[in-house]
Design a protein around this motif. Structure first.
Motif, PDB file in Angstrom:
ATOM      1  N   ILE A 152       0.835  -1.212   0.000  1.00  0.00           N
ATOM      2  CA  ILE A 152       0.000   0.000   0.000  1.00  0.00           C
ATOM      3  C   ILE A 152       0.866   1.258   0.000  1.00  0.00           C
ATOM      4  N   ASP A 153       2.006   1.200   0.721  1.00  0.00           N
ATOM      5  CA  ASP A 153       2.912   2.353   0.818  1.00  0.00           C
ATOM      6  C   ASP A 153       3.746   2.441  -0.463  1.00  0.00           C
ATOM      7  N   THR A 154       3.121   2.962  -1.510  1.00  0.00           N
ATOM      8  CA  THR A 154       3.754   2.880  -2.836  1.00  0.00           C
ATOM      9  C   THR A 154       5.033   3.699  -2.954  1.00  0.00           C
ATOM     10  N   ASP A 155       5.174   4.797  -2.193  1.00  0.00           N
ATOM     11  CA  ASP A 155       6.424   5.567  -2.290  1.00  0.00           C
ATOM     12  C   ASP A 155       7.466   5.108  -1.275  1.00  0.00           C
ATOM     13  N   GLY A 156       7.088   4.117  -0.456  1.00  0.00           N
ATOM     14  CA  GLY A 156       8.061   3.486   0.435  1.00  0.00           C
ATOM     15  C   GLY A 156       8.616   4.374   1.545  1.00  0.00           C
ATOM     16  N   ASP A 157       7.868   5.404   1.973  1.00  0.00           N
ATOM     17  CA  ASP A 157       8.382   6.278   3.030  1.00  0.00           C
ATOM     18  C   ASP A 157       8.032   5.788   4.432  1.00  0.00           C
ATOM     19  N   GLY A 158       7.365   4.647   4.513  1.00  0.00           N
ATOM     20  CA  GLY A 158       7.064   4.079   5.825  1.00  0.00           C
ATOM     21  C   GLY A 158       5.745   4.539   6.412  1.00  0.00           C
ATOM     22  N   TYR A 159       5.014   5.354   5.653  1.00  0.00           N
ATOM     23  CA  TYR A 159       3.691   5.784   6.102  1.00  0.00           C
ATOM     24  C   TYR A 159       2.708   5.685   4.948  1.00  0.00           C
ATOM     25  N   ILE A 160       1.485   5.326   5.286  1.00  0.00           N
ATOM     26  CA  ILE A 160       0.432   5.275   4.275  1.00  0.00           C
ATOM     27  C   ILE A 160      -0.358   6.578   4.348  1.00  0.00           C
ATOM     28  N   THR A 161      -0.414   7.274   3.228  1.00  0.00           N
ATOM     29  CA  THR A 161      -1.221   8.496   3.172  1.00  0.00           C
ATOM     30  C   THR A 161      -2.630   8.154   2.712  1.00  0.00           C
TER      31      THR A 161
ATOM     32  N   ASP B  11      -4.094   9.220   0.112  1.00  0.00           N
ATOM     33  CA  ASP B  11      -4.058   8.923  -1.325  1.00  0.00           C
ATOM     34  C   ASP B  11      -3.583   7.503  -1.614  1.00  0.00           C
ATOM     35  N   GLU B  12      -2.563   7.080  -0.882  1.00  0.00           N
ATOM     36  CA  GLU B  12      -2.055   5.716  -1.094  1.00  0.00           C
ATOM     37  C   GLU B  12      -3.103   4.680  -0.718  1.00  0.00           C
ATOM     38  N   LEU B  13      -3.776   4.920   0.396  1.00  0.00           N
ATOM     39  CA  LEU B  13      -4.820   3.976   0.812  1.00  0.00           C
ATOM     40  C   LEU B  13      -5.962   3.961  -0.202  1.00  0.00           C
TER      41      LEU B  13
HETATM   42 CA   LIG Z   1       3.853   6.487   1.645  1.00  0.00          CA
END
Ligand SMILES: [Ca+2]
Ligand SMILES: [Ca+2]
Length: 86
Positions: free
Chosen positions: A32-41, A43-45
């Motif tokens: 789900i964390d498509t940009d891989g920053d360790g948090y789901i935004t 938009d990502e969800l």
């Molecule tokens: Ca993210």
């Protein structure tokens, strides 16, 4: 795994599995964390949930709000794990 479905059907855990391993949760989190920053935004969800076209923007937003327990606008791994285990 469909977050929205599992929230709606709390009394009927998917295939009777109420506990998931950290590794399984981590791999789904990473998906789900498509940009891989360790948090789901939000938009990502939303992007993830709307792979199922039946999930509306409102449903995606409600799921995000439900998961984001400390209301900082992103879902940490801990919050995500909590959501999965509920
Ligand atoms: Ca993210
Ligand atoms: Ca949060």
């Amino acid at each position: 795994m469909h977050l929205y479905d599992s929230e709606r059907q709390k009394s009927a855990p998917i295939k009777g599995q109420t506990m998931r391993s950290n590794a399984e949760i981590q791999s789904q989190f990473d998906e789900i964390d498509t940009d891989g920053d360790g948090y789901i935004t939000a938009d990502e969800l939303k992007m993830y949930l709307q792979q199922n076209p039946k999930v509306s923007d409102a449903n995606a937003a409600a799921t995000f709000k439900y998961a984001d327990e400390n209301s900082d606008g992103q879902i940490s791994f801990e919050e995500f794990a909590e959501l999965i285990r509920k």
